[in-house]
Design a protein around this motif. Structure first.
Motif, short mmCIF file in Angstrom:
data_model
loop_
_atom_site.label_atom_id
_atom_site.label_comp_id
_atom_site.label_asym_id
_atom_site.label_seq_id
_atom_site.Cartn_x
_atom_site.Cartn_y
_atom_site.Cartn_z
N GLY A 67 0.79 -1.22 0.00
CA GLY A 67 0.00 0.00 0.00
C GLY A 67 0.82 1.27 0.00
N LEU A 68 2.02 1.22 -0.57
CA LEU A 68 2.88 2.41 -0.58
C LEU A 68 2.63 3.23 -1.84
CD1 LEU A 68 6.15 0.77 0.77
CD2 LEU A 68 4.38 2.00 2.04
N GLY A 69 3.31 4.39 -1.93
CA GLY A 69 3.02 5.33 -3.00
C GLY A 69 4.04 5.38 -4.11
N MET A 70 3.97 6.48 -4.87
CA MET A 70 4.82 6.65 -6.04
C MET A 70 6.29 6.72 -5.68
SD MET A 70 4.81 6.86 -9.33
CE MET A 70 3.16 7.34 -9.84
N THR A 71 6.63 7.38 -4.60
CA THR A 71 8.04 7.50 -4.22
C THR A 71 8.67 6.14 -3.99
OG1 THR A 71 7.69 9.69 -3.23
CG2 THR A 71 9.64 8.47 -2.52
N ALA A 304 5.00 14.93 -5.15
CA ALA A 304 3.79 15.68 -5.45
C ALA A 304 2.62 14.74 -5.73
CB ALA A 304 4.02 16.59 -6.65
N ILE A 305 2.87 13.66 -6.44
CA ILE A 305 1.82 12.68 -6.73
C ILE A 305 1.36 12.00 -5.44
CG2 ILE A 305 1.35 10.48 -7.88
CD1 ILE A 305 3.23 11.45 -10.14
N ASP A 306 2.29 11.69 -4.56
CA ASP A 306 1.92 11.08 -3.28
C ASP A 306 1.08 12.04 -2.43
OD1 ASP A 306 3.14 8.66 -3.76
OD2 ASP A 306 5.04 9.23 -2.83
N ALA A 307 1.37 13.33 -2.53
CA ALA A 307 0.62 14.32 -1.76
C ALA A 307 -0.79 14.52 -2.30
CB ALA A 307 1.38 15.66 -1.75
N GLU A 308 -0.95 14.37 -3.63
CA GLU A 308 -2.26 14.53 -4.27
C GLU A 308 -2.49 13.37 -5.24
OE1 GLU A 308 -3.51 18.68 -5.35
OE2 GLU A 308 -1.35 19.04 -5.19
N GLY A 310 -4.94 11.84 -6.45
CA GLY A 310 -6.03 11.90 -7.41
C GLY A 310 -5.83 12.89 -8.53
N ARG A 311 -4.75 13.64 -8.47
CA ARG A 311 -4.52 14.68 -9.47
C ARG A 311 -3.63 14.18 -10.60
NH1 ARG A 311 -1.07 20.18 -8.16
NH2 ARG A 311 -0.80 20.87 -10.32
N VAL A 312 -3.93 14.61 -11.82
CA VAL A 312 -3.09 14.27 -12.97
C VAL A 312 -2.04 15.36 -13.15
CG1 VAL A 312 -3.02 13.85 -15.45
CG2 VAL A 312 -4.95 13.00 -14.11
N PHE A 313 -0.78 15.00 -13.01
CA PHE A 313 0.32 15.94 -13.19
C PHE A 313 0.85 15.80 -14.61
CE2 PHE A 313 -0.01 15.49 -8.65
CZ PHE A 313 0.36 16.72 -8.13
N ALA A 314 0.06 16.25 -15.57
CA ALA A 314 0.40 16.05 -16.98
C ALA A 314 1.75 16.66 -17.33
CB ALA A 314 -0.70 16.64 -17.86
N ARG A 315 1.96 17.92 -16.93
CA ARG A 315 3.21 18.59 -17.26
C ARG A 315 4.40 17.92 -16.56
NH1 ARG A 315 3.55 24.68 -15.40
NH2 ARG A 315 2.01 24.88 -17.06
N GLU A 316 4.28 17.74 -15.27
CA GLU A 316 5.42 17.26 -14.48
C GLU A 316 5.79 15.82 -14.81
OE1 GLU A 316 3.28 20.56 -12.34
OE2 GLU A 316 2.68 18.71 -13.38
N ALA A 317 4.78 14.95 -14.97
CA ALA A 317 5.07 13.56 -15.30
C ALA A 317 5.69 13.45 -16.69
CB ALA A 317 3.79 12.72 -15.22
N SER A 318 5.21 14.28 -17.63
CA SER A 318 5.81 14.28 -18.97
C SER A 318 7.24 14.79 -18.93
CB SER A 318 4.97 15.13 -19.92
OG SER A 318 3.77 14.48 -20.26
#
Length: 380
Positions: A67-71, A304-308, A310-318
């Motif tokens: 159950g861990l996150g993106m990091t 940032a993804i772990d903090a939110e 449900g949000r799509v970070f289109a710019r940052e992930a790209s």
């Protein structure tokens, strides 16, 4: 530059590094595990990681995962890539699993997510001969019939389908006002009647496949999420796919850098190590600096993804995908150049690293597509 990691994360990276050194740390071990580089996934090694609980790192606890996150997921991907662990099935598995977790039925979740924890592999299929970057141009058709759907058409470049349990298929079920309407996701067993899986030979060995569907029937229960709404569902998974590829390629880039550094320190010409010559020393300095920048970007976006979540970070992930894949290709090319003829020798492994990085700027959205996405977020 030292990274700020918690004790738990530091222990995790050390355990993975130790495992990789022990299980696949030599070229002889890796050749044995990969049929001399022709296979990119070894199920026995993968199973050992499952027993250690690592494959479920991002799977919810209710399905047996950590159950861990993106990091934490990026740490695992980066460390196993650096350690050259032949587990190519993991990336597509996690991408597919996330779709089932978000949109699947409870039965689908149990089947797939518990399977991930136990070392099963999943695949996802979007590309077609006439639809790559333009996903909305898909033509593989799933026709509605009594009790389910009949699928006909061809898919291509499907990674790991030849040893996956299921294929998360995106097919056209209707035509709407927009080409992105009328797409549906299906959970198709890899051994389904009417499905033929045929490998595509590439310079990286066998990793991708053509899929041929001929009157392949799947029941209504195979639909993942809402029929005709797959495009929206796919958009919800972009963070994950791009971050997975970024983390993997940053790990490879760091390995290529370390191997190059070792070589230029030891190789002597004109009476001294070649790394002491300014031409090479400055290139090493530039690569090291770029690797630090990429690490900071990856860590920041993951946090940032772990903090939110449900949000799509289109710019940052790209940005992360673009930076890490392009840098990986650059570092391996520089490694080849600095190692001279030895860079081409399979004994040293740089040529294998180059092969694995060149394709990374193509799959998961080409570098050109990533730049286009980033530009659009600035209103361009």
């Amino acid at each position: 530059m030292p990274r700020t990691l918690s004790d738990e994360r530091r222990d995790l990276t050390k355990a993975i590094a130790d495992f990789c050194r022990r299980e696949c740390g030599t070229k002889e071990q890796r050749d044995k595990l990969t049929a001399n580089g022709q296979e990119q996934h070894n199920q026995k090694l993968y199973g050992k990681m499952a027993e250690l609980g690592w494959l479920g790192i991002a799977v919810p606890e209710e399905y047996g995962g950590a159950g861990l996150g993106m990091t934490d997921l990026c740490l695992f991907l980066q460390e196993t890539s650096y350690g050259l662990a032949p587990i190519s099935g993991f990336g597509t598995t996690i991408i597919a699993a996330a779709a089932y977790e978000k949109f699947g039925t409870e039965e689908q979740k149990r089947t797939v997510l518990e399977g991930v924890v136990n070392g099963r592999v999943e695949a996802i299929s979007m590309s077609e001969p006439g639809a790559g970057s333009d996903v909305g141009a898909l033509s593989c058709r799933a026709e509605r019939v009594d009790g389910g759907y009949v699928i006909n058409g061809q898919k291509t470049w499907c990674s790991n389908a030849h040893f996956a349990d299921h294929i998360l298929l995106i097919a056209r079920t209707a035509h709407g006002q927009s080409k992105h309407e009328g797409l549906t996701q299906f959970m198709v067993p890899a051994d389904a009647d009417g499905l033929q899986i045929r490998g595509i030979d590439t310079m990286g060995g066998r990793d991708v496949n053509d899929l041929y569907f001929t009157d392949c029937f799947v029941a209504d229960s195979a639909v993942v999420g809402v029929p005709d709404r797959a495009w929206t569902q796919l958009m919800a998974g972009l963070n994950l796919e791009r971050m997975i590829l970024a983390a993997m390629m940053l790990g490879v880039a760091q390995r290529a850098f370390e191997d190059t550094l070792t070589y230029v320190r030891q190789r002597e010409q004109f009476g001294r190590p070649i790394g002491s010559f300014q031409a090479l020393k400055h290139r090493i300095a530039d690569m090291a600096t770029e690797l630090e920048c990429a690490q900071l970007l990856l860590d920041d976006v993951a946090a940032a993804i772990d903090a939110e979540p449900g949000r799509v970070f289109a710019r940052e992930a790209s940005m992360a995908k673009l930076k890490c894949t392009e840098l990986a290709k650059h570092v391996t090319l520089e490694g080849m150049q600095m190692m001279g003829g030895y860079g081409y020798a399979t004994e040293y492994g740089m040529e294998a690293l180059l092969r694995s990085t060149v394709v990374s700027t193509v799959y998961g959205g080409t570098s050109e597509i990533q730049r286009d996405i980033i530009g659009k977020t600035y209103g361009l």
